[in-house]
Design a protein around this motif. Structure first.
Motif, PDB file in Angstrom:
ATOM      1  N   ASP A  64      -4.883   0.579  -6.920  1.00 48.04           N
ATOM      2  CA  ASP A  64      -3.672   0.548  -6.089  1.00 48.04           C
ATOM      3  C   ASP A  64      -3.913   1.224  -4.744  1.00 48.04           C
ATOM      4  OD1 ASP A  64      -2.238  -0.741  -8.087  1.00 48.04           O
ATOM      5  OD2 ASP A  64      -1.119   1.050  -8.688  1.00 48.04           O
ATOM      6  N   LEU A  65      -4.499   2.418  -4.782  1.00 50.23           N
ATOM      7  CA  LEU A  65      -4.727   3.158  -3.541  1.00 50.23           C
ATOM      8  C   LEU A  65      -5.738   2.455  -2.645  1.00 50.23           C
ATOM      9  CD1 LEU A  65      -2.939   5.239  -4.910  1.00 50.23           C
ATOM     10  CD2 LEU A  65      -4.477   7.003  -4.056  1.00 50.23           C
ATOM     11  N   GLU A  66      -6.739   1.836  -3.229  1.00 47.76           N
ATOM     12  CA  GLU A  66      -7.688   1.052  -2.420  1.00 47.76           C
ATOM     13  C   GLU A  66      -6.956  -0.059  -1.686  1.00 47.76           C
ATOM     14  OE1 GLU A  66     -10.571  -0.112  -5.354  1.00 47.76           O
ATOM     15  OE2 GLU A  66     -11.792   1.686  -5.037  1.00 47.76           O
ATOM     16  N   HIS A  67      -6.022  -0.704  -2.370  1.00 45.65           N
ATOM     17  CA  HIS A  67      -5.232  -1.756  -1.732  1.00 45.65           C
ATOM     18  C   HIS A  67      -4.298  -1.175  -0.663  1.00 45.65           C
ATOM     19  CE1 HIS A  67      -2.938  -5.422  -1.179  1.00 45.65           C
ATOM     20  NE2 HIS A  67      -1.838  -4.728  -1.399  1.00 45.65           N
ATOM     21  N   LEU A  68      -3.598  -0.091  -0.999  1.00 46.63           N
ATOM     22  CA  LEU A  68      -2.668   0.512  -0.043  1.00 46.63           C
ATOM     23  C   LEU A  68      -3.381   1.041   1.190  1.00 46.63           C
ATOM     24  CD1 LEU A  68      -0.228   2.351  -2.469  1.00 46.63           C
ATOM     25  CD2 LEU A  68       0.184   0.236  -1.183  1.00 46.63           C
ATOM     26  N   LYS A  69      -4.629   1.439   1.047  1.00 48.94           N
ATOM     27  CA  LYS A  69      -5.394   1.975   2.179  1.00 48.94           C
ATOM     28  C   LYS A  69      -5.519   0.951   3.303  1.00 48.94           C
ATOM     29  CE  LYS A  69      -9.433   4.631   3.436  1.00 48.94           C
ATOM     30  NZ  LYS A  69      -8.728   5.289   4.510  1.00 48.94           N
ATOM     31  N   THR A  70      -5.393  -0.324   2.987  1.00 53.02           N
ATOM     32  CA  THR A  70      -5.440  -1.337   4.044  1.00 53.02           C
ATOM     33  C   THR A  70      -4.203  -1.280   4.937  1.00 53.02           C
ATOM     34  OG1 THR A  70      -4.449  -3.068   2.673  1.00 53.02           O
ATOM     35  CG2 THR A  70      -6.857  -2.878   2.626  1.00 53.02           C
ATOM     36  N   TYR A  71      -3.140  -0.594   4.454  1.00 51.96           N
ATOM     37  CA  TYR A  71      -1.885  -0.495   5.201  1.00 51.96           C
ATOM     38  C   TYR A  71      -1.555   0.912   5.677  1.00 51.96           C
ATOM     39  CZ  TYR A  71      -1.179  -5.042   3.082  1.00 51.96           C
ATOM     40  OH  TYR A  71      -1.333  -6.339   2.676  1.00 51.96           O
ATOM     41  N   THR A  72      -2.112   1.932   4.995  1.00 54.48           N
ATOM     42  CA  THR A  72      -1.743   3.308   5.290  1.00 54.48           C
ATOM     43  C   THR A  72      -2.850   4.268   4.882  1.00 54.48           C
ATOM     44  OG1 THR A  72      -0.003   4.977   5.009  1.00 54.48           O
ATOM     45  CG2 THR A  72      -0.593   3.707   3.049  1.00 54.48           C
ATOM     46  N   ASP A  73      -2.814   5.446   5.452  1.00 56.99           N
ATOM     47  CA  ASP A  73      -3.738   6.509   5.042  1.00 56.99           C
ATOM     48  C   ASP A  73      -3.002   7.612   4.306  1.00 56.99           C
ATOM     49  OD1 ASP A  73      -6.079   5.388   6.155  1.00 56.99           O
ATOM     50  OD2 ASP A  73      -5.406   5.970   8.137  1.00 56.99           O
ATOM     51  N   CYS A  74      -1.728   7.373   3.950  1.00 56.33           N
ATOM     52  CA  CYS A  74      -0.904   8.411   3.332  1.00 56.33           C
ATOM     53  C   CYS A  74       0.035   7.792   2.303  1.00 56.33           C
ATOM     54  CB  CYS A  74      -0.100   9.130   4.419  1.00 56.33           C
ATOM     55  SG  CYS A  74       1.092  10.332   3.789  1.00 56.33           S
TER      56      CYS A  74
END
Length: 147
Positions: A39-49
């Motif tokens: 999930d965080l790997e995917h979210l990292k494409t949109y945010t760093d937090c």
């Protein structure tokens, strides 16, 4: 697609692994770390937090995963009326913050707990002060007050 975000990046996003069907109401359920990491790997494409809400069910692994991915966490510690559960949440949160302080932008003690009438302002403030003293990191509370 992210609209109206400078460069397509969002400053910080709320995250809960419960979208995968893991119930937040079943304390015996442990969310696998690899699920949260994907999930965080995917979210990292949109945010760093990311902002989380609890440390239970394996979510205390999130700061370590975020650190590995170069992300920051607004780490939530879920507070309710159950003081035994609160103690477990606080203990896990303090341990996770001490293990990965570089990943913690701030610690949020409670999530609308006063709105639910489960804690007083003084009780919540004491919990926040305890977390601050134990970690030395920025600490805040999440409060919604309705007239």
């Amino acid at each position: 697609q992210v609209v109206d975000a400078p460069g397509g990046r969002i400053a910080c996003m709320s995250y809960s692994p419960h979208v995968h069907g893991y119930s937040p109401f079943d304390k015996k359920v442990m969310v696998p770390a690899d699920v949260m990491e994907r999930d965080l790997e995917h979210l990292k494409t949109y945010t760093d937090c990311i902002r989380t809400y609890a440390t239970g069910q394996g979510q205390d692994a999130i700061p370590g995963i975020a650190a590995k991915l170069g992300m920051k966490v607004l780490m939530g510690i879920w507070i309710s009326r159950d003081e035994k559960d609160n103690e477990e949440e606080i203990t896990r949160g303090i341990a996770a913050a001490k293990a990965h302080p570089q990943a913690i932008r701030a610690i949020i003690v409670g999530n609308e707990v006063m709105l639910r009438g489960e804690q007083t302002d003084k009780a919540l403030a004491l919990k926040a002060q305890r977390v601050k003293a134990a970690t030395g990191l920025p600490v805040t509370i999440s409060v919604i007050v309705c007239p």
